[in-house]
Write a protein that holds these residues in place. Structure first.
Motif, PDB file in Angstrom:
ATOM      1  N   VAL A 250       0.705  -1.305   0.059  1.00 46.94           N
ATOM      2  CA  VAL A 250      -0.010  -0.069  -0.039  1.00 46.94           C
ATOM      3  C   VAL A 250       0.654   1.244  -0.159  1.00 46.94           C
ATOM      4  N   THR A 251       0.529   2.377  -1.092  1.00 46.55           N
ATOM      5  CA  THR A 251       1.121   3.319  -0.684  1.00 46.55           C
ATOM      6  C   THR A 251       0.029   4.564  -0.596  1.00 46.55           C
ATOM      7  N   ALA A 252       0.387   5.788  -0.199  1.00 48.51           N
ATOM      8  CA  ALA A 252      -0.499   6.760   0.160  1.00 48.51           C
ATOM      9  C   ALA A 252       0.007   8.095  -0.134  1.00 48.51           C
ATOM     10  N   VAL A 296       5.482   6.864   6.070  1.00 50.73           N
ATOM     11  CA  VAL A 296       4.045   6.438   6.222  1.00 50.73           C
ATOM     12  C   VAL A 296       3.240   6.808   4.790  1.00 50.73           C
ATOM     13  N   ILE A 297       3.405   8.061   4.664  1.00 44.29           N
ATOM     14  CA  ILE A 297       2.718   8.684   3.468  1.00 44.29           C
ATOM     15  C   ILE A 297       3.892   8.705   2.501  1.00 44.29           C
ATOM     16  N   ASP A 298       3.764   8.338   1.317  1.00 40.79           N
ATOM     17  CA  ASP A 298       4.637   8.347   0.503  1.00 40.79           C
ATOM     18  C   ASP A 298       4.865   9.418  -0.632  1.00 40.79           C
ATOM     19  N   VAL A 299       3.906  10.178  -0.623  1.00 45.33           N
ATOM     20  CA  VAL A 299       3.725  11.069  -1.700  1.00 45.33           C
ATOM     21  C   VAL A 299       3.004  12.523  -1.556  1.00 45.33           C
ATOM     22  N   ILE A 300       3.368  13.653  -1.879  1.00 44.33           N
ATOM     23  CA  ILE A 300       2.630  14.816  -2.165  1.00 44.33           C
ATOM     24  C   ILE A 300       1.830  14.810  -3.574  1.00 44.33           C
ATOM     25  N   ALA A 301       0.558  14.608  -3.584  1.00 46.31           N
ATOM     26  CA  ALA A 301      -0.132  14.865  -4.553  1.00 46.31           C
ATOM     27  C   ALA A 301      -1.063  16.059  -4.418  1.00 46.31           C
TER      28      ALA A 301
END
Length: 425
Positions: A250-252, A296-301
């Motif tokens: 899982v990614t977020a 834990v959070i992978d990305v700024i989108a």
């Protein structure tokens, strides 16, 4: 192709060096480079980052070209330092067939400002009733690998399981808009002290957290890949932390606005602050920032969501949710994280490119790699004027705010899309 020599620039926060761009790639990196045929850009005080990659962009075309087009959204992305964006499926018609995703992909190629990678719908018409043509979209010229009903949750657990099973065959990803619809009927903002005081129906944090928990278990059972869109609560962070500890694939992502703005903004009743999921509390923001820092959070989108004037300049209850994000995301990241250039590159370029499978993007400038990069002046400060934005819409929550950083140049495969802070096309 053109040649550019960027002098005395800091690559991802490193010591000053020169970059020579030629024939679409970074040809040389080192001090004292010379290239008589190259256009020289003085990089003193600038930072070179791998071109930013956005996993969550709404370009509105086809169907709502009054709010945005692929071309105008691509220009906004380039102005924000992006070289690739993933275009969400909630267009009209919905991007639930090979024909529609190929249309969006071709429009992106014609604009030539960023690489536009379509995201396909999970279900037909985003209705949540039967699976869309996932295989056909994956086999199309657009080579879709991420599927999402964003704006709608895939609420049916059996349908979600089948989608995860289907995309596992080609290592695809289901990107979920986590919202239990029965818990958010009529919701107008975050459920908490502010909503109670304002008398507005609340959107409880558990509506997000319950779906993430369910989908993590389904993903673990199936052995597939899940991506969680716009995480917004501290409870969601803990669910994701536990899942990653167990090795669930899982990614977020988190949006810039969920890292900066709280639900107290709703006290103005200005619909520009209405967004889905809603702005949360200061405690949620603190948890999101910590999760972003520790992975834990992978990305700024961005969840860049342009809306026409009539859809935003109306009463709060009737306004469409969503905010602009592409042209301000890097400034918000710099404001929130500080000049942590390696972390910014990881969360806004390398990791999103890896998740989306975008070869040639998310790679630090080095000899032989595609020249997809952006130059930022971290010492500059700019006041956001909506009328000056490249987007067709004006629903920015940062209007007249002064933010750090200015995009000086963006290069897509060695060709500038932005120079001296101005769009080339």
């Amino acid at each position: 192709m053109s040649a550019y020599l960027i002098t005395s620039v800091s690559v991802v926060g490193g010591p000053p060096t020169d970059l020579l761009i030629r024939d679409g790639v970074v040809a040389e990196v080192g001090a004292g480079l010379s290239a008589p045929d190259a256009t020289v850009i003085d990089g003193t005080g600038l930072v070179a980052l791998p071109g930013l990659v956005d996993l969550h962009t709404h370009l509105r075309e086809p169907g709502r070209e009054d709010a945005e087009t692929v071309e105008s959204g691509s220009r906004a992305a380039a102005m924000g330092g992006y070289t690739a964006v993933c275009a969400m499926a909630n267009t009209s018609p919905v991007a639930d067939t090979a024909g529609v995703v190929e249309q969006v992909w071709r429009l992106g190629r014609e604009a030539g400002l960023v690489d536009v990678q379509p995201i396909g719908a999970v279900t037909v018409g985003l209705a949540g009733e039967r699976l869309a043509e996932l295989g056909a979209m994956a086999d199309s010229a657009a080579r879709v690998r991420i599927f999402s009903d964003d704006g709608h949750c895939v609420a049916d657990p059996l349908l979600m399981r089948r989608a995860l099973e289907y995309v596992k065959a080609f290592d695809g990803i289901i990107a979920q808009h986590a919202e239990e619809p029965r818990l958010t009927e009529g919701a107008q903002m975050h459920e908490g002290e502010v909503s109670t005081r304002l008398g507005l129906i609340g959107w409880p944090a558990v509506a997000e957290e319950a779906i993430i928990a369910r989908d993590v278990l389904l993903t673990e059972h199936v052995g597939s890949r899940l991506h969680v869109c716009h995480v917004s609560t501290a409870g969601s962070v803990e669910v994701l932390r536990q899942a990653k500890t167990r090795g669930v694939r899982v990614t977020a992502e988190v949006t810039p606005h969920h890292l900066l703005l709280t639900d107290e903004r709703a006290e103005s009743y200005d619909p520009v602050f209405k967004v889905n999921p809603p702005l949360r509390t200061a405690a949620d923001i603190a948890a999101l920032r910590a999760a972003l820092a520790d992975g834990v959070i992978d990305v700024i989108a961005t969840d860049h969501a342009p809306h026409a004037m009539e859809d935003k300049e109306c009463e709060w209850a009737y306004a469409r949710p969503g905010m602009l994000g592409l042209e301000t995301a890097l400034s918000i990241a710099l404001d929130v994280l500080g000049p942590e250039w390696d972390l910014i590159a990881e969360r806004m370029s390398r990791t999103p490119a890896r998740i989306a499978g975008l070869t040639g993007h998310g790679v630090d400038p080095a000899p032989g790699v595609p020249a997809n990069l952006t130059l930022i002046d971290p010492s500059a400060r700019r006041t956001i004027e909506p009328a000056e934005l490249a987007s067709r819409s004006r629903n920015t929550p940062y209007a007249r705010m002064t933010l750090p950083g200015r995009i000086v140049a963006t290069f897509l495969r060695g060709e500038p899309t932005v120079l001296d802070g101005k769009a080339i096309k």
